[in-house]
Each structure stands twice: as C-alpha cells, then as structure tokens.
Motif scaffolding. Structure first.
Motif, mmCIF file in Angstrom:
data_model
loop_
_atom_site.group_PDB
_atom_site.id
_atom_site.type_symbol
_atom_site.label_atom_id
_atom_site.label_comp_id
_atom_site.label_asym_id
_atom_site.label_seq_id
_atom_site.Cartn_x
_atom_site.Cartn_y
_atom_site.Cartn_z
ATOM 1 N N LEU A 47 -0.172 6.930 -5.787
ATOM 2 C CA LEU A 47 -0.003 8.179 -6.618
ATOM 3 C C LEU A 47 0.586 9.676 -5.770
ATOM 4 O O LEU A 47 0.246 10.510 -4.748
ATOM 5 N N TYR A 48 2.404 9.880 -5.747
ATOM 6 C CA TYR A 48 2.588 10.860 -4.999
ATOM 7 C C TYR A 48 2.395 11.547 -5.056
ATOM 8 O O TYR A 48 2.791 12.878 -4.905
ATOM 9 N N ALA A 49 2.906 12.121 -6.704
ATOM 10 C CA ALA A 49 3.353 12.801 -7.368
ATOM 11 C C ALA A 49 3.178 13.387 -8.645
ATOM 12 O O ALA A 49 2.953 12.226 -9.351
ATOM 13 N N TYR A 50 2.697 14.346 -9.818
ATOM 14 C CA TYR A 50 2.247 14.154 -11.032
ATOM 15 C C TYR A 50 3.672 15.622 -11.508
ATOM 16 O O TYR A 50 3.213 16.873 -11.058
ATOM 17 N N HIS A 51 4.194 14.567 -12.483
ATOM 18 C CA HIS A 51 5.478 16.491 -13.343
ATOM 19 C C HIS A 51 5.450 16.863 -14.828
ATOM 20 O O HIS A 51 4.673 15.956 -14.904
ATOM 21 N N ILE A 52 5.056 17.745 -14.859
ATOM 22 C CA ILE A 52 4.393 17.883 -16.008
ATOM 23 C C ILE A 52 5.709 18.858 -16.876
ATOM 24 O O ILE A 52 6.314 19.798 -16.604
ATOM 25 N N SER A 106 1.207 -0.667 0.209
ATOM 26 C CA SER A 106 0.385 -0.055 0.344
ATOM 27 C C SER A 106 1.135 1.039 -0.026
ATOM 28 O O SER A 106 1.617 1.661 0.710
ATOM 29 N N GLY A 107 0.555 2.191 -0.775
ATOM 30 C CA GLY A 107 0.991 3.438 -0.814
ATOM 31 C C GLY A 107 1.183 3.931 0.552
ATOM 32 O O GLY A 107 1.878 4.956 0.484
ATOM 33 N N ARG A 108 0.229 3.579 1.076
ATOM 34 C CA ARG A 108 0.297 4.638 2.184
ATOM 35 C C ARG A 108 1.236 4.062 3.162
ATOM 36 O O ARG A 108 1.041 4.603 4.854
ATOM 37 N N ASP A 109 2.348 3.297 3.101
ATOM 38 C CA ASP A 109 3.080 2.543 4.264
ATOM 39 C C ASP A 109 4.438 3.453 3.473
ATOM 40 O O ASP A 109 5.541 2.350 4.070
ATOM 41 N N GLY A 110 4.514 4.407 2.487
ATOM 42 C CA GLY A 110 5.766 4.784 2.054
ATOM 43 C C GLY A 110 6.355 4.469 1.462
ATOM 44 O O GLY A 110 7.470 5.278 0.940
ATOM 45 N N LEU A 111 5.701 3.676 -0.028
ATOM 46 C CA LEU A 111 6.453 4.122 -0.959
ATOM 47 C C LEU A 111 5.471 3.908 -2.295
ATOM 48 O O LEU A 111 4.539 3.290 -2.648
ATOM 49 N N GLY A 112 5.439 5.189 -3.322
ATOM 50 C CA GLY A 112 4.902 5.413 -4.337
ATOM 51 C C GLY A 112 5.670 5.364 -5.370
ATOM 52 O O GLY A 112 6.579 5.208 -6.159
ATOM 53 N N ILE A 113 4.896 6.200 -6.547
ATOM 54 C CA ILE A 113 5.338 6.318 -7.497
ATOM 55 C C ILE A 113 5.485 7.914 -8.052
ATOM 56 O O ILE A 113 4.000 8.649 -7.356
ATOM 57 N N ALA A 114 6.337 9.023 -8.511
ATOM 58 C CA ALA A 114 5.452 9.993 -9.356
ATOM 59 C C ALA A 114 5.861 10.427 -10.643
ATOM 60 O O ALA A 114 6.482 9.011 -11.233
ATOM 61 N N VAL A 115 4.812 9.937 -10.979
ATOM 62 C CA VAL A 115 4.359 10.161 -12.407
ATOM 63 C C VAL A 115 4.737 11.417 -13.663
ATOM 64 O O VAL A 115 4.510 12.738 -12.945
ATOM 65 N N ASP A 116 6.050 11.607 -14.418
ATOM 66 C CA ASP A 116 6.174 12.292 -15.104
ATOM 67 C C ASP A 116 5.515 12.004 -16.531
ATOM 68 O O ASP A 116 6.398 11.341 -17.287
ATOM 69 N N ILE A 117 4.593 12.843 -16.590
ATOM 70 C CA ILE A 117 4.469 12.765 -18.452
ATOM 71 C C ILE A 117 5.571 12.705 -19.105
ATOM 72 O O ILE A 117 5.221 11.365 -20.473
ATOM 73 N N TYR A 118 6.514 13.372 -19.181
ATOM 74 C CA TYR A 118 8.283 13.357 -20.707
ATOM 75 C C TYR A 118 7.956 11.965 -20.467
ATOM 76 O O TYR A 118 8.766 11.260 -21.316
ATOM 77 N N HIS A 119 8.245 10.972 -19.320
ATOM 78 C CA HIS A 119 8.736 9.558 -19.660
ATOM 79 C C HIS A 119 7.567 8.771 -19.704
ATOM 80 O O HIS A 119 8.136 8.074 -20.083
ATOM 81 N N VAL A 120 6.683 9.031 -19.906
ATOM 82 C CA VAL A 120 5.817 7.667 -19.326
ATOM 83 C C VAL A 120 4.017 8.063 -20.763
ATOM 84 O O VAL A 120 3.380 7.340 -20.299
ATOM 85 N N TRP A 121 4.364 9.612 -21.567
ATOM 86 C CA TRP A 121 2.994 10.014 -21.994
ATOM 87 C C TRP A 121 3.476 8.957 -23.246
ATOM 88 O O TRP A 121 2.197 8.883 -23.472
ATOM 89 N N TRP A 122 3.748 8.229 -23.605
ATOM 90 C CA TRP A 122 4.304 7.091 -24.874
ATOM 91 C C TRP A 122 3.481 5.912 -24.545
ATOM 92 O O TRP A 122 2.728 5.004 -25.389
ATOM 93 N N ASP A 123 3.539 5.446 -23.387
ATOM 94 C CA ASP A 123 3.130 4.265 -23.114
ATOM 95 C C ASP A 123 1.631 3.852 -23.365
ATOM 96 O O ASP A 123 0.792 4.335 -23.039
ATOM 97 N N PRO A 124 1.539 2.291 -24.114
ATOM 98 C CA PRO A 124 -0.462 2.017 -24.603
ATOM 99 C C PRO A 124 -0.166 1.758 -22.888
ATOM 100 O O PRO A 124 -1.894 2.195 -22.991
ATOM 101 N N GLN A 125 -0.304 1.340 -21.453
ATOM 102 C CA GLN A 125 -0.490 1.142 -20.867
ATOM 103 C C GLN A 125 -0.733 2.117 -19.610
ATOM 104 O O GLN A 125 -0.856 2.056 -18.529
ATOM 105 N N LEU A 126 -0.621 3.316 -19.748
ATOM 106 C CA LEU A 126 -0.096 4.199 -19.204
ATOM 107 C C LEU A 126 -1.672 4.538 -17.963
ATOM 108 O O LEU A 126 -2.120 4.667 -16.889
ATOM 109 N N LYS A 127 -3.116 4.684 -19.362
ATOM 110 C CA LYS A 127 -4.327 5.254 -18.107
ATOM 111 C C LYS A 127 -4.242 3.402 -16.946
ATOM 112 O O LYS A 127 -4.685 4.233 -16.029
ATOM 113 N N ALA A 128 -4.219 2.166 -17.449
ATOM 114 C CA ALA A 128 -4.217 1.380 -16.828
ATOM 115 C C ALA A 128 -3.782 0.834 -15.651
ATOM 116 O O ALA A 128 -3.814 1.204 -14.171
ATOM 117 N N GLN A 129 -2.669 1.932 -15.882
ATOM 118 C CA GLN A 129 -1.001 1.351 -14.650
ATOM 119 C C GLN A 129 -1.236 2.625 -13.851
ATOM 120 O O GLN A 129 -0.901 2.487 -12.478
#
Lengths: 284, 284
Positions: free
Chosen positions: A210-215, A177-200
């Motif tokens: 979902l800890y951070a959103y970089h644009i 669980s992300g409530r226990d201190g490990l999560g993800i920073a989503v940076d669109i520069y890095h992941v925009w191309w991924d066909p699985q982006l929405k699902a992931q």
C-alpha cells in the motif's frame, strides 16, 4: 482551523488556476504536509527549480504523476514508452517522490495515439512486461513504482488494470513483496465500487504494497467521464470506512486529494485548499 | 441482404423514433427474429395489445426490461419494489418473454428517489434478499430471472452488481442451477473490460445460467455515461471473441442489440435496423 493530519494535494486539483510554483507555495502556506505533482506541470516549471522549491518548503512528495502507458502497437512505440518511463523515474528521484504512480495504459495505440487493436488481453501482457522491465531500472535507483488501478470506464484508453485484484496479481507475479519496490496506489474514485475492495486492500497490506491513498468522491449524477470528480463529502463513497480498511491493513502514509473537476477548477484556489483541509478533517 | 441469424432488438434502441407498436412492426418487417421490450413502452402501448401484436408477428421475446431496483431505505420502499417486481413478472409472462432482466438497483433511496445511504455492502444484501424473494414468486410461475451486471460506473445509482463474478456468486447462493430459474444476462457494454470475463462466462455456462447476450460497442471517447453506446463495430470490443466464449460455454440464444445513443436515436429507425442487421452479420 481543522487538523491537517495526513493531507497531501495532487497538483491536478489546482491545475487550471495556478502554475506549479504557485501551487507549491500555496499548499505550503496553508500548512499542508505534502504535494504530488504531474510531469507536464514539472516540465513547464523546470525540474530543478521545482525540486529546489519543494526542498525549501519541506513538503513531502506523496507521489509523482505519472509513468505507465506501456501498450503500443509496435516495438518502436514500446521502446519510446520504456525510455519515457525511465525519464519519469529519474525525475521522481530528483524531486524526492515517495513513488512513481503508474497509469498503465489501455489498448495499444499507434504513433498518432490512435487505438489500433481490440486485444485487451494482449495489452495486459504488454503492461506486465513493461512494469517488469521498468522495475529493473527503478529498483536499483531506489524509486518505488505504484500501480494505480483505474476505473473500468478508462479500460480502453487509459489503463487496462481496473481492479485491486488485478494489481495484486501483477505484484505477485513481478515482485512478491512491496518492500522490493512494486506496490499499489489506491484511489477511491477508481475502486470504491468493487465488492472485493476490503479483501484486496488486506491482501495488498499483507505484502507491504500500500504505497499511496488517493481520495475524492463519486458524484451522482456524474456528468463527465473525466472531469467531474467530487470533493470529499459531496458524493456517495463511505470514505471513513475505506480509510479504516487502509489503516487496518497497515497504511500509515498520506491522504492525497486528487480532484479532476471543472466545478472546482472554477473556484479560487485558496478556497479549494481550505475546503480540502476542512473536508479531510471532517468527512474522511 | 446479410444473414439475420440470432439477431433480436431491444426496444430502447429505437425508443425516441417510434412507439412500441411501430418498433414491433418494423422489426418484424425486417425479418428480425426477436424483440426485447421495456416496461414503460409496454405500459404506454397497452400490455394486452402488445402481447397480441407480438404473437401475431411470431417474434421471440428475448427478454423483458426490467425488474430489480431492490434497495430502499425503509420497509415501505422495499415492499413497493417487491410488488412492482411481481407485476413485472406477470407482464413478462403475458408477453411470453424468455426472462425478466434484473437491473438490481444501487445505493438505497428514499421515496423521492434520492440516494440516502453510502452503505453499498448493505445495498448488496438487499439485492440478494430481494432476488431471493422474487424468485419464490417467479419460479412457480415459470418466469426466469436474469441478473444483469452493470458497468461499475452505474454502481451508485443503477446496479451494485457490477461483475460477472458477483452475479455468479449470487446465483450460487440463491439458485445453484440455472435450470431452476435464476441466471445472468451478459451485456458486453457492461462487462467487456473485466479480466475475468472468459472465466466467469465459463462458470455461468457450466451451471446453465447464460440466459441472454446483449451487444453493442464501447466508444472511445465515450462522451456520456448513459447515452453514448456504440453500434457494433464502431468501438473497441472484440465482439467475435466474446461471442466465441458464450458459444463455447453453451449459449445458443439470441443476440440482443441494446444501444442507448443520442447519435442513433437521431437516425431514421429503418436505417438503424438495417445497420444492426449488417453489423451483426459482419462484425459480431
């Protein structure tokens, strides 16, 4: 003046024009809500001074850049990475960051920072072990760790975690669980191309990861692998769509502008900030 | 002299030094088994003449580069792509190619080749539809179509199929068995970073979809997104490992060297070919 909303500024965006103290002051003067500083800039300006200045301005610290770089060819290198990452956690606590962003590192390097192995699967195991070990230090201290998947073009030299799916897999293994201190920073520069982006993104949101959103934006053509990121709206990414996925998955945090760009580093920093505000309000 | 083995040369590797007739003659003189020409080079040299010259040399044609570029903003553009792809199939048949390689295209463009949409999911639907339509033309004619997943850094402008998993998904949907004319060209430059690479090669192999294997290397640093591919052995890819996965999955075809590189385009072409032979024998 456009609505500033959830905007926060990663200090790399202005690193060639201003020192960190000027960046913090400039960001606060523009009414922007947050900042995400880099370690080298903090070291240059002084950790305690930076922490005090940020407190005085009332800025949020959307993330601290960065920890990670786990793979190394020998135990000496891995221990050095462990110790440096613990210091990064301490610094992140001192400046009151939301999370420590992890750029996990690529293929194993020697002491002179030369790549000395082609074993990317092995590097990924070192990353898993390194994050797991750092989590034992960061969790009791109350600092969240945000794995940032980097674009596959950085797999060899910067980060061998290159998809949201891989980051989610690591989280599943190390900290369900992300409530226990490990999560993800989503940076669109890095992941925009991924066909699985929405699902992931949905998968991460369901586990509170979902800890951070970089644009920023992806330019066509992209002229340089490192320093040709685009201002929001100048490229090909459907930013409102990705934002809608983040929000539908529960993300309510800040929107961090992080632009490595020779073109924007050549601009007046107040113009850059005003452009970030305007574009954030209009095209993201 | 090293063993030439399964080596074949993609003609882009020598396109700045030699015209196609010289490339074919040079490759044949070195005792290399095959060639993979590009359409623009064939058009410049004359299709019938090239076909006759290849027959005379006895060279295999490991692939024909390239069809694809399906997405377009309007029906006129998509029909133009359809017709051009049919001509590519006809040409591939004339020169006796093993398969027509598909670089599927990125975001939809207008008639002036400007990107005019940010809808990458829509582009991927156009790609699926375009491949399905082309398959109806190519299958009865006896020309296999090889989807080439391109590196994610080309998602916007060259190909929005960027992983083996996506290519396998398209094949599953359109043509469940590779024996029916739709498969995959595995180019290590594009897919080496993928943590799913081994599993997806196995998945493709189980359905007889492994149509082609392209080799070069990923350099660190990579100085240019297009023309800085490395000679085998100069980069970070574990080529023998990937080759072992291809072979364990049933691949018995040729190993096609395709290097877009200002550095190698500046070399004497016979030196380039001799280097390809030596490196192929020693480090792949």
């Amino acid at each position: 003046m456009p609505d500033i909303g959830q905007l926060t500024i990663n200090t790399a965006t202005l690193r060639k024009q201003w020192g960190l103290k000027d960046i913090i002051a400039g960001v606060a003067q523009m009414g922007i809500r947050g900042i995400a500083p880099w370690r080298d800039q903090v070291a240059a300006a002084g950790l305690k001074e930076v922490a005090a200045q940020i407190r005085d301005t009332g800025l949020a610290v959307s993330g601290y850049c960065r920890g990670g770089m786990f793979p190394a060819i020998d135990r000496t290198g891995r221990l050095a990475a462990r110790d440096d990452n613990r210091r990064a956690v301490d610094e992140a606590l001192t400046i009151g960051a939301e999370c420590l962003v992890l750029v996990v590192g690529g293929l194993p390097k020697d002491g002179a920072q030369r790549i000395v192995s082609k074993d990317i699967a092995g590097a990924r195991e070192m990353v898993r072990d390194g994050i797991g070990e750092l989590l034992e230090y960061a969790r009791p201290a109350g600092m969240k760790l945000a794995i940032e998947p980097l674009h596959p073009m950085y797999a060899a030299d910067r980060a061998c975690v290159n998809t949201m799916a891989h980051a989610n897999d690591l989280c599943d293994e190390l900290c369900p669980s992300g409530r226990d201190g490990l999560g993800i920073a989503v940076d669109i520069y890095h992941v925009w191309w991924d066909p699985q982006l929405k699902a992931q993104i949905e998968r991460a949101g369901a586990k509170d990861r979902l800890y951070a959103y970089h644009i920023c934006d992806w330019l066509v053509p992209t002229k340089d692998l490192l320093n040709d990121r685009g201002m929001m709206g100048d490229g090909v990414v459907d930013l409102p769509l990705v934002r809608s996925w983040m929000e539908a998955s529960g993300y309510r945090g800040l929107h961090e502008v992080e632009i490595f760009s020779e073109r924007w580093w050549a601009e007046d920093p107040r113009t850059v900030l005003a452009t970030c505000i305007e574009r954030h309000a209009r095209v993201t």
